[in-house]
Enzyme design. Structure first.
Site, PDB file in Angstrom:
ATOM      1  N   ASN A   7       0.857  -1.178   0.000  1.00 29.22           N
ATOM      2  CA  ASN A   7       0.000   0.000   0.000  1.00 29.22           C
ATOM      3  C   ASN A   7       0.902   1.240   0.000  1.00 29.22           C
ATOM      4  OD1 ASN A   7      -1.583   2.257   0.968  1.00 29.22           O
ATOM      5  ND2 ASN A   7      -3.145   0.797   1.592  1.00 29.22           N
ATOM      6  N   ARG A  18       4.645  18.519   1.114  1.00 26.87           N
ATOM      7  CA  ARG A  18       5.411  19.658   0.627  1.00 26.87           C
ATOM      8  C   ARG A  18       4.956  20.165  -0.736  1.00 26.87           C
ATOM      9  NH1 ARG A  18      10.686  20.516   2.731  1.00 26.87           N
ATOM     10  NH2 ARG A  18      10.894  22.041   1.048  1.00 26.87           N
ATOM     11  N   HIS A  43      -5.569   3.418  -1.409  1.00 28.83           N
ATOM     12  CA  HIS A  43      -6.852   3.620  -0.741  1.00 28.83           C
ATOM     13  C   HIS A  43      -7.197   5.100  -0.845  1.00 28.83           C
ATOM     14  CE1 HIS A  43      -9.590   2.466   2.896  1.00 28.83           C
ATOM     15  NE2 HIS A  43     -10.087   3.499   2.249  1.00 28.83           N
ATOM     16  N   ARG A  45      -9.253   8.403  -0.554  1.00 23.96           N
ATOM     17  CA  ARG A  45     -10.383   8.875   0.248  1.00 23.96           C
ATOM     18  C   ARG A  45     -10.939  10.150  -0.371  1.00 23.96           C
ATOM     19  NH1 ARG A  45      -7.425   6.003   4.186  1.00 23.96           N
ATOM     20  NH2 ARG A  45      -8.781   4.712   5.472  1.00 23.96           N
ATOM     21  N   HIS A  50      -4.148  11.799   0.863  1.00 27.06           N
ATOM     22  CA  HIS A  50      -2.917  11.096   0.466  1.00 27.06           C
ATOM     23  C   HIS A  50      -3.030  10.705  -1.010  1.00 27.06           C
ATOM     24  CE1 HIS A  50      -5.595   7.941   1.878  1.00 27.06           C
ATOM     25  NE2 HIS A  50      -5.314   8.191   3.151  1.00 27.06           N
ATOM     26  N   GLU A  70      -8.715   0.081  -2.879  1.00 32.05           N
ATOM     27  CA  GLU A  70      -9.628  -0.197  -1.778  1.00 32.05           C
ATOM     28  C   GLU A  70     -10.285   1.089  -1.296  1.00 32.05           C
ATOM     29  OE1 GLU A  70      -7.035  -2.138   1.036  1.00 32.05           O
ATOM     30  OE2 GLU A  70      -6.561  -0.243   2.032  1.00 32.05           O
ATOM     31  N   THR A 100      -7.812   5.824   9.495  1.00 33.38           N
ATOM     32  CA  THR A 100      -7.481   4.582   8.807  1.00 33.38           C
ATOM     33  C   THR A 100      -8.664   3.637   8.972  1.00 33.38           C
ATOM     34  OG1 THR A 100      -5.829   2.800   8.609  1.00 33.38           O
ATOM     35  CG2 THR A 100      -6.387   3.554  10.830  1.00 33.38           C
ATOM     36  N   HIS A 190      -3.754  -4.992   7.711  1.00 29.75           N
ATOM     37  CA  HIS A 190      -3.880  -3.938   8.716  1.00 29.75           C
ATOM     38  C   HIS A 190      -2.974  -4.249   9.898  1.00 29.75           C
ATOM     39  CE1 HIS A 190      -5.966  -0.170   9.696  1.00 29.75           C
ATOM     40  NE2 HIS A 190      -5.608  -0.465  10.930  1.00 29.75           N
ATOM     41  N   ASP A 191      -1.928  -3.457  10.038  1.00 29.82           N
ATOM     42  CA  ASP A 191      -0.969  -3.532  11.142  1.00 29.82           C
ATOM     43  C   ASP A 191      -0.112  -4.788  11.132  1.00 29.82           C
ATOM     44  OD1 ASP A 191      -1.768  -1.069  11.995  1.00 29.82           O
ATOM     45  OD2 ASP A 191      -2.983  -1.781  13.681  1.00 29.82           O
ATOM     46  N   GLY A 213       1.091  -1.462   4.288  1.00 26.49           N
ATOM     47  CA  GLY A 213       1.529  -0.129   3.904  1.00 26.49           C
ATOM     48  C   GLY A 213       2.278   0.585   5.005  1.00 26.49           C
TER      49      GLY A 213
END
Length: 237
Positions: A7, A18, A43, A45, A50, A70, A100, A190-191, A213
């Site tokens: 990810n 920046r 992902h 949003r 991001h 996703e 998240t 996830h994690d 990610g």
């Protein structure tokens, strides 16, 4: 071997901090593939804090492995996915302001809605996966949505792993067995990180793909991106 999809949201976060194009998201995606990753995940949003929607369009012509998009299937997300046509779409029930992903779908309550969304993606030739908690009931109900795969939401495993790995992974093993019985493909994410990924892989039957990610990018700050990806591939082999 379980496939590794990286990810790259955090690369986009750094770029956006920046302005400009440093780091170059498209070059990074190509480098990640050249280092051995079998997929690229994004992902986007609605606030584009991001990954931007245009990034998804630009990455389509760059990614040579599996492209996985996703997100919550709101109208703008669905239109984007049907325009870009990635190999896989992963449906995640996150709120627009969520930092998240923080929960899987209730595949019982959202059965009709998910079935309708998934049908549209599958008609376009896109493999579908839906984010679910490690609950066999939710897994079995996911089968009735028409999805090809599920992605197990692994935050609780990651939190419980340091104290009791076996206890932490047990619900995920049961959920994985339910997925296999239902004929569903199995992803996870996830994690997950370099410390807990090997045990998870060894304990989960039929694990096709992990999407990683935040942890991977953090680890790469110390270990280097190419080295980190190869360490993950070694643990997943």
């Amino acid at each position: 071997m379980t496939r590794l999809s990286v990810n790259i949201n955090k690369i986009a976060t750094l770029r956006n901090a920046r302005g400009g194009n440093l780091p170059d998201l498209l070059k990074t995606a190509k480098d990640i593939e050249s280092f051995g990753a079998e997929g690229i995940t994004i992902h986007p949003r609605p606030d584009e804090r991001h990954i931007r929607y245009q990034d998804a369009r630009d990455l389509k012509s760059v990614v040579r492995t599996e492209f996985n998009i996703e997100g919550n299937p709101i109208d703008s997300f669905e239109k984007l996915v049907l325009e870009v046509l990635p190999e896989q779409v992963t449906l995640v029930p996150d709120a627009p302001d969520a930092i998240t992903s923080n929960a899987g779908w209730d595949t019982v309550k959202n059965q009709k809605y998910l079935r309708e969304v998934i049908e549209r993606f599958k008609k376009a030739g896109i493999r579908t996966s839906i984010f679910v908690d490690p609950d066999p009931e939710m897994v079995r109900a996911a089968k009735d949505t028409g999805t090809d795969r599920i992605e197990l939401y692994t935050e609780s495993y990651a939190k419980g792993f340091p104290e009791n790995p076996e206890k932490a992974v047990a619900p995920f093993r049961r959920a994985a067995e339910a997925a296999l019985e239902a004929g569903l493909g199995l992803n996870a994410g996830h994690d997950l990180n370099l410390e807990n990924i090997r045990f998870f892989k060894e304990q989960i039957p039929g694990l096709l793909e992990v999407s990683i990610g935040h942890a991977l990018i953090c680890e790469a700050l110390y270990l280097g991106l190419e080295n980190t990806i190869n360490m993950y591939k070694h643990r997943l082999s």
